[in-house]
Design a protein around this motif. Structure first.
Motif, mmCIF file in Angstrom:
data_model
loop_
_atom_site.group_PDB
_atom_site.id
_atom_site.type_symbol
_atom_site.label_atom_id
_atom_site.label_comp_id
_atom_site.label_asym_id
_atom_site.label_seq_id
_atom_site.Cartn_x
_atom_site.Cartn_y
_atom_site.Cartn_z
ATOM 1 N N GLY A 189 -58.140 9.199 -14.493
ATOM 2 C CA GLY A 189 -58.439 8.581 -15.774
ATOM 3 C C GLY A 189 -59.341 7.369 -15.630
ATOM 4 N N GLU A 190 -59.491 6.641 -16.720
ATOM 5 C CA GLU A 190 -60.357 5.477 -16.764
ATOM 6 C C GLU A 190 -59.615 4.215 -16.320
ATOM 7 O OE1 GLU A 190 -63.576 5.221 -17.593
ATOM 8 O OE2 GLU A 190 -63.730 7.397 -17.792
ATOM 9 N N PRO A 191 -60.309 3.287 -15.632
ATOM 10 C CA PRO A 191 -59.678 2.016 -15.243
ATOM 11 C C PRO A 191 -59.135 1.232 -16.433
ATOM 12 C CG PRO A 191 -61.722 2.331 -14.031
ATOM 13 C CD PRO A 191 -61.658 3.430 -15.063
ATOM 14 N N ARG A 192 -59.704 1.436 -17.631
ATOM 15 C CA ARG A 192 -59.218 0.687 -18.796
ATOM 16 C C ARG A 192 -57.794 1.085 -19.185
ATOM 17 N NH1 ARG A 192 -60.453 2.821 -24.256
ATOM 18 N NH2 ARG A 192 -61.185 4.965 -24.115
ATOM 19 N N THR A 193 -57.290 2.179 -18.612
ATOM 20 C CA THR A 193 -55.885 2.519 -18.806
ATOM 21 C C THR A 193 -55.005 1.348 -18.382
ATOM 22 O OG1 THR A 193 -56.314 4.864 -18.402
ATOM 23 C CG2 THR A 193 -54.044 4.120 -18.134
ATOM 24 N N VAL A 194 -55.385 0.678 -17.288
ATOM 25 C CA VAL A 194 -54.634 -0.491 -16.813
ATOM 26 C C VAL A 194 -54.672 -1.593 -17.864
ATOM 27 C CG1 VAL A 194 -54.516 -2.309 -15.065
ATOM 28 C CG2 VAL A 194 -55.046 0.043 -14.387
ATOM 29 N N ASP A 195 -55.850 -1.848 -18.438
ATOM 30 C CA ASP A 195 -55.993 -2.911 -19.435
ATOM 31 C C ASP A 195 -55.091 -2.667 -20.643
ATOM 32 O OD1 ASP A 195 -57.978 -3.874 -17.751
ATOM 33 O OD2 ASP A 195 -59.584 -2.890 -18.857
ATOM 34 N N VAL A 196 -55.027 -1.413 -21.071
ATOM 35 C CA VAL A 196 -54.192 -1.063 -22.223
ATOM 36 C C VAL A 196 -52.724 -1.357 -21.929
ATOM 37 C CG1 VAL A 196 -53.319 0.864 -23.608
ATOM 38 C CG2 VAL A 196 -55.771 0.676 -23.142
ATOM 39 N N HIS A 197 -52.260 -0.955 -20.748
ATOM 40 C CA HIS A 197 -50.858 -1.168 -20.402
ATOM 41 C C HIS A 197 -50.543 -2.642 -20.161
ATOM 42 C CE1 HIS A 197 -50.779 3.182 -20.034
ATOM 43 N NE2 HIS A 197 -49.465 3.112 -19.969
ATOM 44 N N ILE A 198 -51.501 -3.403 -19.645
ATOM 45 C CA ILE A 198 -51.313 -4.847 -19.493
ATOM 46 C C ILE A 198 -51.135 -5.487 -20.867
ATOM 47 C CG2 ILE A 198 -52.494 -7.007 -18.928
ATOM 48 C CD1 ILE A 198 -51.427 -5.749 -16.443
ATOM 49 N N ARG A 199 -51.952 -5.056 -21.828
ATOM 50 C CA ARG A 199 -51.835 -5.606 -23.190
ATOM 51 C C ARG A 199 -50.458 -5.307 -23.771
ATOM 52 N NH1 ARG A 199 -52.958 -2.973 -27.852
ATOM 53 N NH2 ARG A 199 -54.312 -1.451 -26.827
ATOM 54 N N TRP A 200 -50.002 -4.074 -23.607
ATOM 55 C CA TRP A 200 -48.684 -3.699 -24.123
ATOM 56 C C TRP A 200 -47.582 -4.484 -23.420
ATOM 57 C CZ3 TRP A 200 -47.400 1.624 -26.381
ATOM 58 C CH2 TRP A 200 -48.444 2.059 -27.198
ATOM 59 N N LEU A 201 -47.742 -4.687 -22.113
ATOM 60 C CA LEU A 201 -46.741 -5.415 -21.330
ATOM 61 C C LEU A 201 -46.665 -6.871 -21.773
ATOM 62 C CD1 LEU A 201 -44.750 -4.899 -19.060
ATOM 63 C CD2 LEU A 201 -46.587 -5.324 -17.410
ATOM 64 N N ARG A 202 -47.812 -7.489 -21.986
ATOM 65 C CA ARG A 202 -47.830 -8.878 -22.454
ATOM 66 C C ARG A 202 -47.131 -9.025 -23.801
ATOM 67 N NH1 ARG A 202 -54.127 -10.061 -20.872
ATOM 68 N NH2 ARG A 202 -53.764 -11.111 -18.866
ATOM 69 N N GLU A 203 -47.342 -8.045 -24.674
ATOM 70 C CA GLU A 203 -46.715 -8.115 -25.994
ATOM 71 C C GLU A 203 -45.193 -8.090 -25.900
ATOM 72 O OE1 GLU A 203 -48.433 -4.884 -28.124
ATOM 73 O OE2 GLU A 203 -50.347 -5.907 -28.475
ATOM 74 N N LYS A 204 -44.668 -7.544 -24.810
ATOM 75 C CA LYS A 204 -43.223 -7.405 -24.674
ATOM 76 C C LYS A 204 -42.565 -8.526 -23.873
ATOM 77 C CE LYS A 204 -43.167 -2.385 -25.245
ATOM 78 N NZ LYS A 204 -42.774 -1.070 -24.683
ATOM 79 N N ILE A 205 -43.300 -9.134 -22.915
ATOM 80 C CA ILE A 205 -42.634 -10.143 -22.078
ATOM 81 C C ILE A 205 -43.152 -11.563 -22.270
ATOM 82 C CG2 ILE A 205 -42.210 -8.373 -20.313
ATOM 83 C CD1 ILE A 205 -44.204 -9.961 -18.527
ATOM 84 N N GLU A 206 -44.323 -11.719 -22.872
ATOM 85 C CA GLU A 206 -44.886 -13.057 -23.043
ATOM 86 C C GLU A 206 -44.464 -13.653 -24.387
ATOM 87 O OE1 GLU A 206 -46.503 -14.670 -20.799
ATOM 88 O OE2 GLU A 206 -47.553 -13.252 -19.486
ATOM 89 N N GLU A 207 -44.169 -14.950 -24.397
ATOM 90 C CA GLU A 207 -43.885 -15.629 -25.665
ATOM 91 C C GLU A 207 -45.120 -15.639 -26.549
ATOM 92 O OE1 GLU A 207 -40.946 -19.074 -25.813
ATOM 93 O OE2 GLU A 207 -41.776 -19.278 -23.787
ATOM 94 N N ASP A 208 -46.287 -15.874 -25.935
ATOM 95 C CA ASP A 208 -47.552 -15.883 -26.659
ATOM 96 C C ASP A 208 -48.520 -14.958 -25.921
ATOM 97 O OD1 ASP A 208 -49.867 -16.327 -28.027
ATOM 98 O OD2 ASP A 208 -50.010 -18.478 -27.587
#
Length: 233
Positions: A189-208
């Motif tokens: 797949g595309e390397p941007r797959t990582v970027d998408v999952h990082i964004r989703w992960l931040r939404e779940k564990i980061e306060e901001d």
């Protein structure tokens, strides 16, 4: 030893029979459904170890099934698709699918991917079972994550990605390293797959999520999980 249970959901009867035949030859126990609604019910009754899921299904399509499964389950999913669009492929992975195979495909390829996904889903043998950094705690044995004392529900890939980042806390990991470690060397797949999952992960564990405290982007390179000592500097 109990056989791994594989659920195949596809509306092509001959293809389902062929997939099940080959899976059984490899030592798996198989179950099948031929539309999305029956497939969703089968997921609840069969409790499979892995799902082979067609993208285009009558009733409910594969992406909608993927969405619903990921709300409550961490079952590995391999998507089957006749579409060449990269958007469809990435969208499937955004929703929690662990791999995809484009039709037409060889049974040898599918069997290899089933085994690869099941291997990746196993708890990594190396490293401690419990990783703690600041107010983020990850238990590899139970696949549970808490942040600020609250349980967090992660997809399979989100969990594996967070575990890899925390195991390498303070180190910059490139997208290629993360793809290889989490999705496997046979992922195309595309390397941007990582970027998408990082964004989703931040939404779940980061306060901001817009100003992350833990998962930092190193522009042009990749990502780094910051341990508490670095956060205070």
């Amino acid at each position: 030893m109990l056989k791994r249970r594989i659920l195949v959901i596809d509306d092509e009867t001959a293809l389902v029979e062929s997939i099940c035949f080959n899976l059984e030859r490899e030592g798996f126990q198989t179950f099948s459904s031929y539309n999305g609604i029956d497939g969703l019910e089968a997921i609840q009754t069969v409790k499979p170890d892995l799902i082979v899921l067609d993208l285009m299904l009558p009733g409910l399509d594969g992406l909608e099934i993927c969405r619903r499964v990921r709300k409550s389950e961490d079952i590995p999913i391999i998507m089957l698709t006749a579409k060449e669009s990269e958007v469809d492929r990435i969208l499937g992975l955004e929703l929690g699918a662990d791999d995809y195979v484009t039709k037409p495909f060889s049974m040898r390829e599918l069997m290899a991917r089933v085994k690869s996904v099941l291997r990746r889903f196993q708890v990594a043998a190396n490293g401690p079972d419990v990783l703690i950094s600041g107010d983020v705690s990850l238990n590899k044995a139970t696949r549970e994550v808490t942040t600020r004392g609250t349980d967090v529900t992660l997809s399979v890939k989100e969990f594996d990605l967070l575990a890899m980042l925390m195991l390498n806390s303070g180190r910059v990991l490139t997208r290629e390293i993360l793809l290889d470690g989490v999705w496997g060397a046979d992922f195309f797949g595309e390397p941007r797959t990582v970027d998408v999952h990082i964004r989703w992960l931040r939404e779940k564990i980061e306060e901001d999520p817009a100003n992350p405290k833990y998962i930092h982007t190193v522009r042009g390179v990749g990502y780094r999980f910051n341990p508490p000592t670095e956060q205070q500097s």
